[in-house]
Design an enzyme around this catalytic site. Structure first.
Site, short mmCIF file in Angstrom:
data_model
loop_
_atom_site.label_atom_id
_atom_site.label_comp_id
_atom_site.label_asym_id
_atom_site.label_seq_id
_atom_site.Cartn_x
_atom_site.Cartn_y
_atom_site.Cartn_z
N CYS A 316 1.04 -1.12 0.07
CA CYS A 316 -0.04 -0.04 -0.23
C CYS A 316 0.81 1.36 0.03
CB CYS A 316 -0.89 0.08 1.06
SG CYS A 316 -2.31 1.09 1.10
N VAL A 317 0.79 2.04 0.89
CA VAL A 317 1.64 3.48 0.79
C VAL A 317 3.13 2.77 1.13
CG1 VAL A 317 1.91 5.39 2.08
CG2 VAL A 317 -0.42 4.60 2.09
#
Length: 582
Positions: A316-317
């Site tokens: 994800c991030v």
């Protein structure tokens, strides 16, 4: 024809509800503030003003929609109360589970309420779609309108939900009393309970893969997991998880643990455990997360395993952070990674999906300026924003189950994790929003400066594995696919079934769903999919085989974690992950 549930006369109730519906329809536009609970910084009031502005609408189209709506309402009325129709006027979407219960079909009153609601919702959304607006504004208004009609669903209210009424009669009101008790408890916690939280404990039945914390600073702990094989691949795997929720999405229960699976395949696995930001950490920046987080973890793993290069995975991030960190190192002539993996990550933010609706409001610029000066961004608020993107599944279904039916949520590890949030430092979060989501700098060579170095992804000429999920609402898979265009080395793109969580967390032990491989990465996302072929089951073995080619020869498994420089600090999962956001 008389219809009853227990001693409740439904025909009498119908007359009351019909009058309420007339009043609701007459005042629907002025009630647009209902969606305020979902939206940060009151954009619902803006929605109400927009809906009042008739100059934005195609009047002819609105009249046409209204005519068809009234015609269908009349047909619905005739079919239900005059028996002139044998089939429903409107069909429920197969993905819409709000009205699946048999009670919605058994009682004509509630079938009428359901279909009338669906007709009204469809008409309102079509009116918004007909508005004379640019695509971005129309997308925002459609999002707000969907929240409005979702909030108005008859399933969300006790008197218009036959399941709730039936259960209340059967339990002599105890279900409603239990629901009020659960509501009171959740108000005290400040969030809707998604799971039976008493059933889980981090370190006991979640995040319990054996290992040790071998490094820590004010921002991270680095965990090294114990081997379970006599020999391991020489090159370790370093995982950089998301910063919004805790790392143990990749180390849930043993049978669902991504980490445990790859340890069992002979990989030495390290993972970063991000610390939830407290007021003492409110000054931390994106540069700090790169230097004290990603780069520090890579150096620790490299030194402990005595390998010049490691395999690195960003979730994800964490994918954006990892890629940015490697570009910073590359600009210094350092290349400490043998392969890179993006797991439901996004590098190109030109089309961020539905979450982009939160980025188009005037308040954003001022908010970013404020956050740059410091402060803590609430993980709870971020979680509510993400949940609002799937409100029927992640908000209203729990309102019905918990508060209207008085039932304790099921013990579900994914939902427990979803409620275990992390706070973020204001400056770091502001940089991420501005540089990635708003200005899309990460993929523009030399435009973004991090740790004093220009970021140029073209310098990252290394094997890259990219996994995205077909139903992901936070990182749309076609946006994730754009990372292919910014990868200079050989790329393996894999598309899994499921959503943002269920896509990557598809345990080999259960072997559900499917994934697609083999498309041509030289073209766009649609071209890739057209040439890809489906594989049944979990994608984990496919990744293990790919990773093996970049992991060197096998060596004896280490007898203990760390080394003389990095000694065991405490047992996994460590202190940082156990800190709860209140």
């Amino acid at each position: 024809m008389q219809s009853t549930i227990g001693t409740l006369n439904l025909d009498t109730l119908f007359q009351t509800l019909l009058q309420a519906q007339r009043e609701y329809l007459a005042n629907a536009v002025s009630r647009a503030d209902v969606i305020d609970d979902f939206m940060t910084n009151n954009p619902a009031i803006e929605a109400g003003k927009f809906l009042m502005n008739l100059y934005s609408f195609n009047v002819g189209k609105v009249v046409e929609i209204e005519g068809k709506y009234l015609e269908k309402q009349l047909a619905l009325w005739s079919g239900k109360w005059m028996q002139n129709a044998s089939s429903p006027v409107v069909e429920t979407d197969k993905s819409d589970r709000r009205f699946d219960a048999q009670e919605w079909k058994d009682y004509p009153l509630f079938d009428y309420i359901k279909q009338s609601y669906l007709l009204t919702s469809d008409a309102l959304l079509k009116v918004v779609e007909s508005a004379n607006l640019d695509d971005k504004t129309k997308e925002q208004m459609a999002f707000l309108a969907r929240h409005f009609v979702d909030a108005m669903s008859p399933a969300n209210y006790a008197l218009t939900n036959p399941e709730v009424l039936k259960l209340a009669v059967e339990t002599k009101g105890q279900s409603l009393a239990d629901g009020l008790k659960i509501l009171h408890e959740d108000l005290g916690k400040g969030y809707i309970s998604l799971s039976d939280e008493a059933a889980f404990e981090v370190g006991r039945n979640l995040a319990n893969t054996p290992g040790a914390v071998v490094y820590e600073n004010e921002l991270i702990q680095v965990i090294q997991y114990e081997p379970v094989t006599e020999k391991v691949h020489a090159v370790p795997l370093v995982i950089v998880p998301s910063i919004v929720n805790k790392f143990y999405i990749l180390d849930l229960a043993p049978e669902s643990s991504f980490v445990r699976y790859y340890v069992s395949q002979g990989y030495t696995v390290f993972i970063v455990s991000w610390r939830s930001a407290s007021p003492a950490l409110q000054h931390l920046t994106w540069d700090d997360y790169i230097e004290k987080g990603v780069i520090a973890a890579i150096e620790v793993a490299s030194e402990i395993t005595k390998q010049e290069k490691v395999n690195a995975l960003g979730y994800c991030v964490g994918g954006a952070l990892l890629t940015c960190a490697l570009a910073v190192l590359a600009s210094k002539g350092k290349y400490p990674v043998a392969s890179m993996t993006h797991l439901i990550a996004m590098l190109d933010y030109s089309d961020p999906g539905e979450i982009g609706v939160y980025l188009g409001h005037a308040f954003l610029d001022q908010q970013l300026k404020t956050l740059t000066q410091g402060g803590v961004v609430s993980g709870k608020e971020l979680s509510r924003a993400f949940s609002s993107l799937r409100a029927n599944d992640l908000v209203w279904s729990f309102v019905i189950n918990n508060y209207l039916k008085g039932k304790t949520p099921y013990a579900f590890d994914l939902f427990y994790w979803n409620s275990d949030d992390s706070n973020l430092p204001g400056p770091m979060f502001a940089s991420y929003l501005r540089d990635c989501y708003v200005e899309n700098k990460l993929v523009q060579p030399g435009v973004m400066t991090v740790c004093g170095e220009p970021v140029d992804l073209r310098l990252l000429n290394l094997p890259t594995y990219i996994f995205n999920a077909s139903e992901d609402h936070l990182v749309p898979w076609k946006s994730g696919y754009e990372s292919v265009k910014h990868s200079a080395g050989e790329v393996e793109f894999v598309l899994g079934g499921g959503g943002h969580i269920t896509g990557p967390v598809n345990p080999f032990s259960k072997n559900k769903r499917n994934y697609w491989i083999g498309g041509d990465v030289s073209g766009g996302a649609d071209e890739w999919l057209a040439g890809a072929h489906s594989m049944q089951g979990s994608w984990w073995p496919h990744y293990a085989a790919w990773l093996k080619a970049h992991s060197g020869s096998e060596v004896p498994a280490p007898k203990k974690p760390g080394n003389s420089k990095y000694r065991k600090i405490e047992a996994a999962p460590g202190r940082y992950v156990k800190e709860r956001v209140l």
